[in-house]
Scaffold this motif. Structure first.
Motif, PDB file in Angstrom:
ATOM      1  N   SER A  30       7.761  -8.875   6.116  1.00 17.68           N
ATOM      2  CA  SER A  30       6.897  -8.713   4.945  1.00 17.68           C
ATOM      3  C   SER A  30       5.776  -7.762   5.304  1.00 17.68           C
ATOM      4  O   SER A  30       5.198  -7.846   6.386  1.00 17.68           O
ATOM      5  N   SER A  31       5.475  -6.880   4.374  1.00 15.87           N
ATOM      6  CA  SER A  31       4.446  -5.890   4.638  1.00 15.87           C
ATOM      7  C   SER A  31       3.260  -6.109   3.712  1.00 15.87           C
ATOM      8  O   SER A  31       3.431  -6.276   2.500  1.00 15.87           O
ATOM      9  N   LEU A  32       2.062  -6.140   4.295  1.00 16.53           N
ATOM     10  CA  LEU A  32       0.833  -6.315   3.508  1.00 16.53           C
ATOM     11  C   LEU A  32      -0.053  -5.088   3.697  1.00 16.53           C
ATOM     12  O   LEU A  32      -0.035  -4.460   4.765  1.00 16.53           O
ATOM     13  N   GLY A  34      -3.304  -4.996   3.935  1.00 11.12           N
ATOM     14  CA  GLY A  34      -4.428  -5.208   4.847  1.00 11.12           C
ATOM     15  C   GLY A  34      -5.769  -5.127   4.145  1.00 11.12           C
ATOM     16  O   GLY A  34      -6.804  -4.973   4.778  1.00 11.12           O
ATOM     17  N   ARG A  35      -5.768  -5.265   2.819  1.00  6.45           N
ATOM     18  CA  ARG A  35      -7.027  -5.172   2.057  1.00  6.45           C
ATOM     19  C   ARG A  35      -7.811  -6.480   2.068  1.00  6.45           C
ATOM     20  O   ARG A  35      -9.026  -6.486   2.018  1.00  6.45           O
ATOM     21  N   VAL A  36      -7.075  -7.594   2.083  1.00 11.83           N
ATOM     22  CA  VAL A  36      -7.717  -8.908   1.982  1.00 11.83           C
ATOM     23  C   VAL A  36      -8.031  -9.407   3.385  1.00 11.83           C
ATOM     24  O   VAL A  36      -7.197  -9.318   4.283  1.00 11.83           O
ATOM     25  N   GLY A  50      -0.730   0.378   5.820  1.00 10.69           N
ATOM     26  CA  GLY A  50       0.119   1.335   5.112  1.00 10.69           C
ATOM     27  C   GLY A  50       1.147   1.976   6.035  1.00 10.69           C
ATOM     28  O   GLY A  50       1.064   1.870   7.268  1.00 10.69           O
ATOM     29  N   PHE A  51       2.111   2.668   5.408  1.00 11.36           N
ATOM     30  CA  PHE A  51       3.175   3.341   6.160  1.00 11.36           C
ATOM     31  C   PHE A  51       2.886   4.830   6.328  1.00 11.36           C
ATOM     32  O   PHE A  51       3.591   5.522   7.062  1.00 11.36           O
ATOM     33  N   GLY A  52       1.880   5.336   5.581  1.00  6.26           N
ATOM     34  CA  GLY A  52       1.621   6.766   5.596  1.00  6.26           C
ATOM     35  C   GLY A  52       2.443   7.489   4.535  1.00  6.26           C
ATOM     36  O   GLY A  52       3.083   8.515   4.817  1.00  6.26           O
ATOM     37  N   GLY A  53       2.450   6.933   3.315  1.00 10.01           N
ATOM     38  CA  GLY A  53       3.132   7.586   2.187  1.00 10.01           C
ATOM     39  C   GLY A  53       4.637   7.448   2.276  1.00 10.01           C
ATOM     40  O   GLY A  53       5.174   6.785   3.175  1.00 10.01           O
TER      41      GLY A  53
HETATM   42  P1  NAP Z   1      -1.926   0.649  -3.974  1.00 11.84           P
HETATM   43  O1  NAP Z   1      -3.143   1.310  -4.521  1.00 11.84           O
HETATM   44  O2  NAP Z   1      -0.680   0.760  -4.739  1.00 11.84           O
HETATM   45  O3  NAP Z   1      -1.613   1.175  -2.501  1.00 11.84           O
HETATM   46  C1  NAP Z   1      -2.512   1.973  -1.761  1.00 11.84           C
HETATM   47  C2  NAP Z   1      -1.928   2.171  -0.387  1.00 11.84           C
HETATM   48  O4  NAP Z   1      -2.001   0.961   0.362  1.00 11.84           O
HETATM   49  C3  NAP Z   1      -0.456   2.526  -0.413  1.00 11.84           C
HETATM   50  O5  NAP Z   1      -0.265   3.905  -0.622  1.00 11.84           O
HETATM   51  C4  NAP Z   1       0.018   2.032   0.935  1.00 11.84           C
HETATM   52  O6  NAP Z   1      -0.367   2.925   1.980  1.00 11.84           O
HETATM   53  C5  NAP Z   1      -0.821   0.788   1.136  1.00 11.84           C
HETATM   54  N1  NAP Z   1      -0.125  -0.424   0.665  1.00 11.84           N
HETATM   55  C6  NAP Z   1      -0.259  -1.072  -0.533  1.00 11.84           C
HETATM   56  N2  NAP Z   1       0.484  -2.183  -0.556  1.00 11.84           N
HETATM   57  C7  NAP Z   1       1.115  -2.235   0.636  1.00 11.84           C
HETATM   58  C8  NAP Z   1       2.002  -3.166   1.223  1.00 11.84           C
HETATM   59  N3  NAP Z   1       2.396  -4.282   0.556  1.00 11.84           N
HETATM   60  N4  NAP Z   1       2.444  -2.909   2.485  1.00 11.84           N
HETATM   61  C9  NAP Z   1       2.042  -1.811   3.162  1.00 11.84           C
HETATM   62  N5  NAP Z   1       1.183  -0.908   2.664  1.00 11.84           N
HETATM   63  C10 NAP Z   1       0.710  -1.124   1.414  1.00 11.84           C
HETATM   64  O7  NAP Z   1      -2.223  -0.894  -3.676  1.00 11.84           O
HETATM   65  P2  NAP Z   1      -3.425  -1.837  -4.142  1.00 11.84           P
HETATM   66  O8  NAP Z   1      -3.467  -1.876  -5.636  1.00 11.84           O
HETATM   67  O9  NAP Z   1      -4.648  -1.475  -3.360  1.00 11.84           O
HETATM   68  O10 NAP Z   1      -2.873  -3.232  -3.643  1.00 11.84           O
HETATM   69  C11 NAP Z   1      -2.807  -3.501  -2.253  1.00 11.84           C
HETATM   70  C12 NAP Z   1      -2.019  -4.766  -2.038  1.00 11.84           C
HETATM   71  O11 NAP Z   1      -2.635  -5.868  -2.693  1.00 11.84           O
HETATM   72  C13 NAP Z   1      -0.587  -4.689  -2.561  1.00 11.84           C
HETATM   73  O12 NAP Z   1       0.265  -5.102  -1.518  1.00 11.84           O
HETATM   74  C14 NAP Z   1      -0.551  -5.604  -3.754  1.00 11.84           C
HETATM   75  O13 NAP Z   1       0.676  -6.318  -3.849  1.00 11.84           O
HETATM   76  C15 NAP Z   1      -1.727  -6.542  -3.522  1.00 11.84           C
HETATM   77  N6  NAP Z   1      -2.455  -6.873  -4.761  1.00 11.84           N
HETATM   78  C16 NAP Z   1      -2.923  -5.897  -5.576  1.00 11.84           C
HETATM   79  C17 NAP Z   1      -3.595  -6.245  -6.752  1.00 11.84           C
HETATM   80  C18 NAP Z   1      -4.072  -5.189  -7.733  1.00 11.84           C
HETATM   81  O14 NAP Z   1      -4.634  -5.551  -8.784  1.00 11.84           O
HETATM   82  N7  NAP Z   1      -3.893  -3.913  -7.468  1.00 11.84           N
HETATM   83  C19 NAP Z   1      -3.806  -7.601  -7.047  1.00 11.84           C
HETATM   84  C20 NAP Z   1      -3.321  -8.578  -6.168  1.00 11.84           C
HETATM   85  C21 NAP Z   1      -2.648  -8.212  -5.025  1.00 11.84           C
HETATM   86  P3  NAP Z   1       0.606   4.052   2.576  1.00 11.84           P
HETATM   87  O15 NAP Z   1       0.707   5.101   1.519  1.00 11.84           O
HETATM   88  O16 NAP Z   1      -0.090   4.483   3.816  1.00 11.84           O
HETATM   89  O17 NAP Z   1       1.941   3.387   2.838  1.00 11.84           O
END
Ligand code: NAP
Length: 247
Positions: A30-32, A34-36, A50-53
């Motif tokens: 599973s990949s997260l 790392g925001r939380v 992240g994976f780097g795009g």
């Molecule tokens: P995002 O803007 O779509 O992604 C930004 C970058 O973060 C991506 O380009 C990727 O980096 C990296 N990333 C995001 N999710 C990833 C994952 N599951 N595994 C590995 N790398 C990930 O994402 P976000 O809206 O900031 O959300 C981040 C995470 O929080 C997601 O996994 C999402 O399921 C969860 N989340 C989001 C929300 C929301 O409202 N947006 C709410 C609840 C939970 P690289 O390009 O370097 O790969």
């Protein structure tokens, strides 16, 4: 590893799918993002960051000989969605989108649908003065210019500035229940609620509380997630995945 599964996570569906796959003896990573700060961790292997795009993801999939990818990220995580669609295509790995259904309006609801957080901010002055803002920690700059309104800002981790000048911050994580949501909205005299159409049961209680209190709700529509076929249940994602892996 040979023939394992990558679940792009950060949602309760992703955790449920990882548990089910582990239960079936599948090697799952599973990949997260790392925001939380203290994420709920799924069963099985976990990688964070992240994976780097799309190119980085495609390389990672090939190096780890991944047999299938399930993008179970949040409906509003657009960038990882686009990256997953492009990266899996590039690496030739089958991919599926697991996306929970959106919320549906019930009789008595006063919902106002908008396309973006900026549109939500523009809609607010006509609807109320004490805003319960539950759209998450990102993008709150859209509300920063609304100096005449008061905001109760609720998110899991501290939000990114700028924030509206007049606000109180509530750091908490669901699941939430209707009674406590109703009490909270009464206590803070909330007269309008802002939410994304996240769907799911963990955070739906605020919608029921808003209905009971006759509070209007500004709902941000989901962005399109093109490039992958999609299912809406963990059971369907599990069945699809089991057909593609060696156990
Ligand atoms: P995002 O803007 O779509 O992604 C930004 C970058 O973060 C991506 O380009 C990727 O980096 C990296 N990333 C995001 N999710 C990833 C994952 N599951 N595994 C590995 N790398 C990930 O994402 P976000 O809206 O900031 O959300 C981040 C995470 O929080 C997601 O996994 C999402 O399921 C969860 N989340 C989001 C929300 C929301 O409202 N947006 C709410 C609840 C939970 P690289 O390009 O370097 O790969």
């Amino acid at each position: 590893m040979n023939g394992g599964v990558l679940v792009l996570g950060g949602t309760s569906e992703a955790r449920a799918l990882a548990s089910a796959l582990v239960g079936h003896g599948v090697h799952v990573v599973s990949s997260l993002a790392g925001r939380v700060a203290a994420p709920r961790l799924p069963e099985g292997e976990v990688r964070i960051g992240g994976f780097g795009g799309p190119d980085g993801l495609a390389r990672w999939l090939t190096e780890h000989r991944i047999a299938a990818v399930v993008d179970a990220t949040h409906p509003f995580a657009e960038r990882i969605g686009a990256s997953a669609a492009a990266g899996t295509r590039q690496a030739g790995v089958p991919a599926l989108r697991l996306q929970r259904p959106g919320w549906e309006q019930s009789p008595g609801d006063d919902w106002h649908w908008v396309d973006t957080l900026a549109d939500a901010a523009a809609a607010l002055p006509g609807l109320g003065e004490r805003v319960f803002l539950t759209s998450g920690r990102q993008g709150l700059a859209a509300f920063a210019g609304l100096s005449r309104l008061w905001f109760l800002v609720r998110c899991v981790d501290p939000p990114e500035p700028p924030l509206p000048p007049s606000h109180e911050l509530l750091l908490s994580r669901g699941p939430y229940h209707v009674g406590e949501e109703r009490d909270l909205m009464r206590r803070y005299r909330v007269d309008v609620l802002v939410t994304k159409d996240s769907g799911g049961s963990m955070t739906a209680a605020k919608l029921e509380a808003a209905r009971e209190l006759a509070v209007p709700v500004v709902v941000v529509r989901r962005p399109a997630r093109p490039g992958m076929s999609a299912v809406s249940s963990t059971a369907d994602a599990l069945a699809w995945t089991l057909q593609r892996v060696n156990r």
